[in-house]
Write a protein that holds these residues in place. Structure first.
Motif, mmCIF file in Angstrom:
data_model
loop_
_atom_site.group_PDB
_atom_site.id
_atom_site.type_symbol
_atom_site.label_atom_id
_atom_site.label_comp_id
_atom_site.label_asym_id
_atom_site.label_seq_id
_atom_site.Cartn_x
_atom_site.Cartn_y
_atom_site.Cartn_z
ATOM 1 N N ALA A 24 0.829 -1.198 0.000
ATOM 2 C CA ALA A 24 0.000 0.000 0.000
ATOM 3 C C ALA A 24 0.865 1.249 0.000
ATOM 4 N N GLU A 25 0.426 2.234 -0.783
ATOM 5 C CA GLU A 25 1.154 3.499 -0.906
ATOM 6 C C GLU A 25 1.377 4.109 0.462
ATOM 7 N N GLY A 26 2.609 4.555 0.683
ATOM 8 C CA GLY A 26 2.923 5.246 1.919
ATOM 9 C C GLY A 26 3.235 4.355 3.097
ATOM 10 N N THR A 27 3.229 3.025 2.865
ATOM 11 C CA THR A 27 3.485 2.126 3.995
ATOM 12 C C THR A 27 4.776 1.349 3.857
ATOM 13 N N TYR A 28 5.556 1.608 2.823
ATOM 14 C CA TYR A 28 6.698 0.749 2.546
ATOM 15 C C TYR A 28 8.023 1.280 3.076
ATOM 16 N N TYR A 29 8.029 2.385 3.768
ATOM 17 C CA TYR A 29 9.286 3.039 4.120
ATOM 18 C C TYR A 29 10.125 2.237 5.091
ATOM 19 N N SER A 30 9.492 1.378 5.861
ATOM 20 C CA SER A 30 10.246 0.616 6.840
ATOM 21 C C SER A 30 10.637 -0.768 6.340
ATOM 22 N N ILE A 31 10.362 -1.065 5.077
ATOM 23 C CA ILE A 31 10.631 -2.398 4.543
ATOM 24 C C ILE A 31 12.073 -2.514 4.070
ATOM 25 N N PHE A 32 12.705 -3.642 4.443
ATOM 26 C CA PHE A 32 14.027 -3.941 3.924
ATOM 27 C C PHE A 32 14.005 -5.178 3.028
ATOM 28 N N ASP A 33 13.291 -6.215 3.447
ATOM 29 C CA ASP A 33 13.171 -7.428 2.646
ATOM 30 C C ASP A 33 11.698 -7.731 2.388
ATOM 31 N N MET A 34 11.439 -8.265 1.190
ATOM 32 C CA MET A 34 10.119 -8.800 0.873
ATOM 33 C C MET A 34 10.285 -10.287 0.589
ATOM 34 N N GLY A 35 9.375 -11.071 1.121
ATOM 35 C CA GLY A 35 9.496 -12.513 0.948
ATOM 36 C C GLY A 35 8.192 -13.152 0.513
ATOM 37 N N TRP A 36 8.338 -14.332 -0.058
ATOM 38 C CA TRP A 36 7.193 -15.193 -0.359
ATOM 39 C C TRP A 36 7.352 -16.486 0.437
ATOM 40 N N PHE A 37 6.261 -16.916 1.007
ATOM 41 C CA PHE A 37 6.198 -18.174 1.734
ATOM 42 C C PHE A 37 5.033 -18.974 1.170
ATOM 43 N N ARG A 38 4.977 -20.244 1.496
ATOM 44 C CA ARG A 38 3.833 -21.045 1.097
ATOM 45 C C ARG A 38 3.493 -22.060 2.183
ATOM 46 N N GLN A 39 2.222 -22.403 2.204
ATOM 47 C CA GLN A 39 1.748 -23.359 3.203
ATOM 48 C C GLN A 39 0.803 -24.340 2.538
ATOM 49 N N ALA A 40 1.230 -25.586 2.485
ATOM 50 C CA ALA A 40 0.394 -26.655 1.943
ATOM 51 C C ALA A 40 -0.529 -27.167 3.048
ATOM 52 N N PRO A 41 -1.632 -27.806 2.677
ATOM 53 C CA PRO A 41 -2.569 -28.309 3.692
ATOM 54 C C PRO A 41 -1.890 -29.238 4.691
ATOM 55 N N GLY A 42 -2.074 -28.951 5.961
ATOM 56 C CA GLY A 42 -1.520 -29.794 7.005
ATOM 57 C C GLY A 42 -0.033 -29.629 7.246
ATOM 58 N N LYS A 43 0.582 -28.647 6.585
ATOM 59 C CA LYS A 43 2.025 -28.461 6.740
ATOM 60 C C LYS A 43 2.335 -27.065 7.265
ATOM 61 N N GLU A 44 3.576 -26.881 7.658
ATOM 62 C CA GLU A 44 4.004 -25.584 8.146
ATOM 63 C C GLU A 44 4.218 -24.614 6.985
ATOM 64 N N ARG A 45 4.251 -23.357 7.327
ATOM 65 C CA ARG A 45 4.522 -22.332 6.335
ATOM 66 C C ARG A 45 6.026 -22.302 6.044
ATOM 67 N N ASP A 46 6.391 -22.441 4.779
ATOM 68 C CA ASP A 46 7.788 -22.542 4.382
ATOM 69 C C ASP A 46 8.237 -21.343 3.565
ATOM 70 N N PHE A 47 9.488 -21.003 3.731
ATOM 71 C CA PHE A 47 10.097 -19.935 2.950
ATOM 72 C C PHE A 47 10.233 -20.363 1.495
ATOM 73 N N VAL A 48 9.987 -19.431 0.578
ATOM 74 C CA VAL A 48 10.131 -19.694 -0.853
ATOM 75 C C VAL A 48 11.226 -18.822 -1.458
ATOM 76 N N ALA A 49 11.113 -17.511 -1.266
ATOM 77 C CA ALA A 49 12.069 -16.595 -1.888
ATOM 78 C C ALA A 49 11.982 -15.245 -1.193
ATOM 79 N N ARG A 50 13.069 -14.470 -1.318
ATOM 80 C CA ARG A 50 13.037 -13.108 -0.801
ATOM 81 C C ARG A 50 13.844 -12.198 -1.701
ATOM 82 N N ILE A 51 13.553 -10.906 -1.598
ATOM 83 C CA ILE A 51 14.253 -9.893 -2.368
ATOM 84 C C ILE A 51 14.394 -8.660 -1.503
ATOM 85 N N SER A 52 15.536 -8.009 -1.593
ATOM 86 C CA SER A 52 15.699 -6.780 -0.834
ATOM 87 C C SER A 52 14.943 -5.665 -1.529
#
Length: 123
Positions: A24-52
């Protein structure tokens, strides 16, 4: 920081999808990394990728390396995850997240989360 993920859907094995995460506009100033995670049914949420957010350096989980690509468009305040060569085991809810520090890949290191978008890969 407000995140809105989109782009999920049903795709056959071998297909591709592009996920988007809008900050959202105006809310990104404190961000350093952005990441994607995924969670399959019955499993934990796992890291997929990140970008600075500023420099664009990337890091991937071994399970997706060479198939998925994370990128960002700072002008649009959006991070993308291109999913290629999809496999049925990629089926999951995909979440984008933002961190107030660099070089992080654990769920507890991310401070803000989007609502998730479902990716279903049929065999």
């Amino acid at each position: 920081v407000q995140l809105q993920a989109s782009g999920g859907g049903l795709v056959p094995a071998g297909g591709s999808l592009r996920l988007s995460c809008a900050v959202a506009e105006g809310t990104y100033y404190s961000i350093f990394d952005m990441g994607w995670f995924r969670q399959a049914p019955g499993k934990e949420r796992d890291f997929v990728a990140r970008i600075s957010w500023s420099g664009g350096s990337t890091y991937y989980a071994d399970s997706v390396k060479g198939r998925f690509t994370i990128s960002r468009d700072n002008a649009k305040n959006t991070v993308y995850l291109l999913l290629n060569s999809l496999k049925p085991e990629d089926t999951a809810v995909y979440y984008c997240a933002a961190a107030r520090r660099l070089g992080v890949h654990r769920t507890d290191e991310y401070d803000y989360w989007g609502q998730g978008t479902l990716v279903t890969v049929s065999s």
